[in-house]
Design a protein around this motif. Structure first.
Motif, PDB file in Angstrom:
ATOM      1  N   ALA A 130       0.832  -1.194   0.000  1.00 47.66           N
ATOM      2  CA  ALA A 130       0.000   0.000   0.000  1.00 47.66           C
ATOM      3  C   ALA A 130       0.873   1.253   0.000  1.00 47.66           C
ATOM      4  N   ARG A 131       0.428   2.261  -0.723  1.00 51.82           N
ATOM      5  CA  ARG A 131       1.131   3.543  -0.679  1.00 51.82           C
ATOM      6  C   ARG A 131       0.920   4.199   0.691  1.00 51.82           C
ATOM      7  N   LEU A 132      -0.307   4.078   1.231  1.00 48.52           N
ATOM      8  CA  LEU A 132      -0.647   4.666   2.524  1.00 48.52           C
ATOM      9  C   LEU A 132      -1.472   3.658   3.313  1.00 48.52           C
ATOM     10  N   ARG A 133      -1.154   3.526   4.589  1.00 49.54           N
ATOM     11  CA  ARG A 133      -1.942   2.628   5.427  1.00 49.54           C
ATOM     12  C   ARG A 133      -2.147   3.266   6.805  1.00 49.54           C
ATOM     13  N   PHE A 134      -3.410   3.328   7.210  1.00 56.53           N
ATOM     14  CA  PHE A 134      -3.735   3.689   8.590  1.00 56.53           C
ATOM     15  C   PHE A 134      -3.970   2.386   9.350  1.00 56.53           C
ATOM     16  N   GLN A 135      -3.282   2.243  10.444  1.00 58.40           N
ATOM     17  CA  GLN A 135      -3.330   0.979  11.182  1.00 58.40           C
ATOM     18  C   GLN A 135      -3.707   1.234  12.641  1.00 58.40           C
ATOM     19  N   GLY A 136      -4.974   0.983  12.981  1.00 57.23           N
ATOM     20  CA  GLY A 136      -5.443   1.123  14.359  1.00 57.23           C
ATOM     21  C   GLY A 136      -5.345   2.526  14.910  1.00 57.23           C
ATOM     22  N   ILE A 137      -5.652   3.539  14.078  1.00 61.50           N
ATOM     23  CA  ILE A 137      -5.488   4.934  14.502  1.00 61.50           C
ATOM     24  C   ILE A 137      -6.586   5.335  15.492  1.00 61.50           C
ATOM     25  N   THR A 138      -6.174   5.771  16.656  1.00 59.39           N
ATOM     26  CA  THR A 138      -7.066   6.304  17.679  1.00 59.39           C
ATOM     27  C   THR A 138      -6.567   7.681  18.077  1.00 59.39           C
ATOM     28  N   LYS A 139      -7.494   8.631  18.234  1.00 60.58           N
ATOM     29  CA  LYS A 139      -7.129   9.968  18.681  1.00 60.58           C
ATOM     30  C   LYS A 139      -8.123  10.428  19.735  1.00 60.58           C
ATOM     31  N   SER A 140      -7.596  10.699  20.930  1.00 62.70           N
ATOM     32  CA  SER A 140      -8.435  11.165  22.038  1.00 62.70           C
ATOM     33  C   SER A 140      -8.039  12.575  22.428  1.00 62.70           C
ATOM     34  N   PHE A 141      -9.048  13.402  22.691  1.00 62.02           N
ATOM     35  CA  PHE A 141      -8.861  14.723  23.266  1.00 62.02           C
ATOM     36  C   PHE A 141      -9.412  14.680  24.686  1.00 62.02           C
ATOM     37  N   PRO A 187      -1.307  10.788  16.546  1.00 67.49           N
ATOM     38  CA  PRO A 187      -2.318   9.842  17.031  1.00 67.49           C
ATOM     39  C   PRO A 187      -2.055   9.456  18.483  1.00 67.49           C
ATOM     40  N   THR A 188      -3.124   9.208  19.221  1.00 67.87           N
ATOM     41  CA  THR A 188      -2.975   8.706  20.584  1.00 67.87           C
ATOM     42  C   THR A 188      -2.398   7.301  20.561  1.00 67.87           C
ATOM     43  N   SER A 189      -2.846   6.507  19.588  1.00 65.58           N
ATOM     44  CA  SER A 189      -2.283   5.179  19.361  1.00 65.58           C
ATOM     45  C   SER A 189      -2.496   4.810  17.904  1.00 65.58           C
ATOM     46  N   GLY A 190      -1.779   3.807  17.450  1.00 67.38           N
ATOM     47  CA  GLY A 190      -1.867   3.395  16.061  1.00 67.38           C
ATOM     48  C   GLY A 190      -0.701   3.922  15.250  1.00 67.38           C
ATOM     49  N   THR A 191      -0.640   3.495  13.991  1.00 66.11           N
ATOM     50  CA  THR A 191       0.515   3.796  13.140  1.00 66.11           C
ATOM     51  C   THR A 191       0.064   4.215  11.752  1.00 66.11           C
ATOM     52  N   ASP A 196       4.293   3.521   2.046  1.00 62.96           N
ATOM     53  CA  ASP A 196       5.015   2.436   1.375  1.00 62.96           C
ATOM     54  C   ASP A 196       5.426   1.362   2.371  1.00 62.96           C
ATOM     55  N   GLU A 197       4.498   1.071   3.311  1.00 59.90           N
ATOM     56  CA  GLU A 197       4.622   0.043   4.354  1.00 59.90           C
ATOM     57  C   GLU A 197       5.715   0.325   5.385  1.00 59.90           C
ATOM     58  N   LYS A 198       6.195   1.571   5.413  1.00 60.87           N
ATOM     59  CA  LYS A 198       7.179   1.952   6.419  1.00 60.87           C
ATOM     60  C   LYS A 198       6.525   2.914   7.413  1.00 60.87           C
ATOM     61  N   PRO A 199       6.599   2.637   8.706  1.00 62.00           N
ATOM     62  CA  PRO A 199       5.985   3.517   9.704  1.00 62.00           C
ATOM     63  C   PRO A 199       6.577   4.920   9.654  1.00 62.00           C
ATOM     64  N   VAL A 200       5.715   5.927   9.775  1.00 68.92           N
ATOM     65  CA  VAL A 200       6.169   7.317   9.823  1.00 68.92           C
ATOM     66  C   VAL A 200       5.557   7.966  11.059  1.00 68.92           C
ATOM     67  N   ALA A 201       6.296   8.901  11.630  1.00 65.43           N
ATOM     68  CA  ALA A 201       5.810   9.643  12.801  1.00 65.43           C
ATOM     69  C   ALA A 201       6.162  11.106  12.582  1.00 65.43           C
ATOM     70  N   PHE A 202       5.152  11.953  12.411  1.00 63.21           N
ATOM     71  CA  PHE A 202       5.370  13.351  12.077  1.00 63.21           C
ATOM     72  C   PHE A 202       5.232  14.221  13.321  1.00 63.21           C
ATOM     73  N   LYS A 203       6.229  15.061  13.564  1.00 66.54           N
ATOM     74  CA  LYS A 203       6.167  16.002  14.679  1.00 66.54           C
ATOM     75  C   LYS A 203       5.536  17.321  14.269  1.00 66.54           C
ATOM     76  N   LYS A 204       5.591  17.595  12.957  1.00 64.59           N
ATOM     77  CA  LYS A 204       5.048  18.859  12.448  1.00 64.59           C
ATOM     78  C   LYS A 204       4.697  18.687  10.972  1.00 64.59           C
ATOM     79  N   PRO A 205       3.888  19.605  10.403  1.00 66.01           N
ATOM     80  CA  PRO A 205       3.479  19.468   9.002  1.00 66.01           C
ATOM     81  C   PRO A 205       4.638  19.367   8.020  1.00 66.01           C
ATOM     82  N   MET A 206       5.749  20.052   8.285  1.00 67.39           N
ATOM     83  CA  MET A 206       6.881  19.964   7.371  1.00 67.39           C
ATOM     84  C   MET A 206       7.396  18.536   7.255  1.00 67.39           C
ATOM     85  N   ASP A 207       7.323  17.764   8.325  1.00 63.22           N
ATOM     86  CA  ASP A 207       7.748  16.365   8.268  1.00 63.22           C
ATOM     87  C   ASP A 207       6.900  15.590   7.265  1.00 63.22           C
TER      88      ASP A 207
END
Length: 503
Positions: A5-16, A58-62, A66-77
């Motif tokens: 997959a080009r993009l994959r959301f995997q178990g994304i949870t977001k809590s406020f 995200p609160t949890s999830g990945t 291209d099947e590689k996990p990414v973690a963005f700290k800011k929009p530029m990332d």
């Protein structure tokens, strides 16, 4: 479908602190796929896109690219990872050129970084735009372009960043059908080149026209991922709202009593327009963008000045020199540009409801907050405001609920002539159905309604009769019995054959 997959959301949870916006959302987008992301306002679509674009974590999830996990700290990332976001409200600086807007935040420089290499920026911008719309001049001010061209500039900016994933949030909310077709062709070419598109829209016809699959969300959860070739519009809508929407037939509440009579109205953009609206009647106004529909409503609402001609209400002449005159005459405008012209974003939904009738809530020059609150409680319940938080800033409500608050404003002002300009633009299918029923309920009470809409099914659904405008004039008046999309188009577009004489 590719297994990578080009993009994959995997178990994304977001809590406020007060709400869980997303709960265990998982789906993928393939290389070169145009993937719809559907749901009512509040379903979680925007939160998911903000996670994708690096605004939220995200609160949890990945998130995987291209099947590689990414973690963005800011929009530029996210931008550096090849992800671009094209917002409904374009993020552009009007007085800068096309090229300058495309290179915002990462200008091409010379002389050791001291000067901007303007010609080089324009060359690269022209190169990026060549496959999209070579007619766009990189040196032209962005403000001189049509909305559709400005959307294409944003896509060109994404290509400059070598984006492999482009998320589009309601990209056609301000486009005509022909402009949508042009944008659809651009999106199809992008997909053919391998770019993956996440496409958010409330317009089902568009989604079914360009998307292969769609992820459907409701209340922060993924309901299903569907192959759009194997489901119907009504199937998708039912999944989105959790119920079947009422598909009521039009019921007329028009009486024989004329409420508003416009005679020979003329302004710089309106030419000799005469028509009337009866009590309980819904009169639709159709026509191409630029035909004078909005300008006609602005004359009646006192926003623009009438050059010649007159308006009568209940058989008596009225002066509409400014909006105060119109409000005093019982006319209320629900404007096309809701966020720009209809609300005070940072103020509460209660205050926004009361804006047109503050003197009625005043004693000795002081506003009675208690009386405002009581009225808001009654009227905002009537229009089914959700969530029912009267002190909440109106900007935090969905477009549909902002529209409900504006309608409640005119109920508070006791307006009996209501002008709706594009009443459901940018509103989800569930709220759209509610707005239709509100308009019909107002007509049933004897109010006179004028509705301008670019969506022909909407005009036909709501109207007792339709005025078709062209070049600032009324080209035809179509009775309910003769309403069809082809009949409206035949009068709206010059040179189309088959048009009957104007009534």
């Amino acid at each position: 479908m590719s297994t990578v997959a080009r993009l994959r959301f995997q178990g994304i949870t977001k809590s406020f602190p007060s709400v869980k916006a997303l709960s265990d959302v998982s789906f993928d987008v393939q290389p070169g796929e145009i993937h719809g992301l559907l749901g009512e306002n509040g379903a979680g679509k925007s939160t998911l896109l903000r996670i994708l674009s690096g605004v939220f974590k995200p609160t949890s999830g990945t998130v995987l690219v291209d099947e590689k996990p990414v973690a963005f700290k800011k929009p530029m990332d996210a931008r550096l990872a090849g992800i671009a976001m094209i917002h409904q409200e374009l993020q552009q600086v009007p007085h800068l050129t096309v090229a300058q807007n495309m290179f915002l935040g990462h200008s091409v420089t010379k002389a050791g970084g001291l000067l901007v290499a303007r010609r080089e920026q324009e060359r690269r911008a022209a190169e990026a735009l060549s496959m999209l719309d070579p007619g766009i001049d990189p040196g032209a001010p962005i403000s001189s372009l049509k909305v559709a061209q400005r959307q294409i500039v944003e896509i060109g900016r994404a290509l400059l960043d070598k984006a492999r994933i482009i998320a589009m949030d309601e990209p056609t909310s301000s486009l005509t059908p022909s402009e949508f077709e042009r944008l659809a062709d651009v999106i199809a070419r992008l997909a053919t080149s391998g770019v993956s598109i996440v496409y958010v829209s409330h317009k089902m016809d568009e989604v079914f026209r360009i998307c292969q699959r769609a992820s459907i969300m409701r209340d922060g959860r993924l309901i299903d991922v569907v192959d759009l070739s194997k489901v119907s519009h009504s199937d998708v809508i039912t999944m989105m709202v959790g119920r079947e929407l009422m598909q009521d037939a039009h019921i007329s509440h028009a009486t024989s009593t004329v409420k508003l009579q416009a005679k020979n109205l003329t302004s710089p953009k309106i030419r000799d327009v005469s028509f009337n609206v009866r009590k309980g009647e819904v009169v639709g106004i159709a026509g191409l963008v630029g035909s004078g529909r909005t300008e006609l409503l602005r004359l009646l609402a006192g926003v623009d000045r009438i050059s010649t001609g007159s308006v009568e209400i209940d058989g008596k002449p009225v002066t509409l020199a400014n909006p105060r005159d119109a409000i005093a005459a019982g006319i209320g405008l629900v404007p096309e540009e809701r966020k720009r012209d209809g609300i005070v974003p940072g103020r509460s939904v209660t205050l926004n409801m009361a804006l047109a009738s503050l003197p009625a809530f005043s004693r000795g020059g002081f506003i009675s907050k208690g009386r405002v609150k009581t009225t808001a409680n009654d009227l905002l319940k009537r229009v089914n405001l959700r969530p029912f938080l009267l002190d909440r800033p109106i900007r935090l409500f969905s477009g549909g609920n902002q529209q409900k608050a504006i309608i409640a404003r005119w109920l508070a002002a006791r307006s009996d002539i209501l002008l709706f300009d594009e009443p459901t633009r940018g509103i989800d299918v569930g709220a759209k159905s509610e707005i239709y029923h509100l308009i019909e309920a107002l007509a049933a009470e004897g109010r006179s309604i004028v509705v301008v809409s670019s969506e022909l099914p909407e005009v036909i659904r709501l109207s007792d009769r339709v005025l078709v405008m062209r070049d600032g004039q009324i080209a035809a008046e179509l009775p309910r019995e003769g309403l069809s999309e082809s009949a409206i188009v035949a009068h709206a577009i010059p040179g189309v054959t088959g048009a009957a004489p104007a009534a």
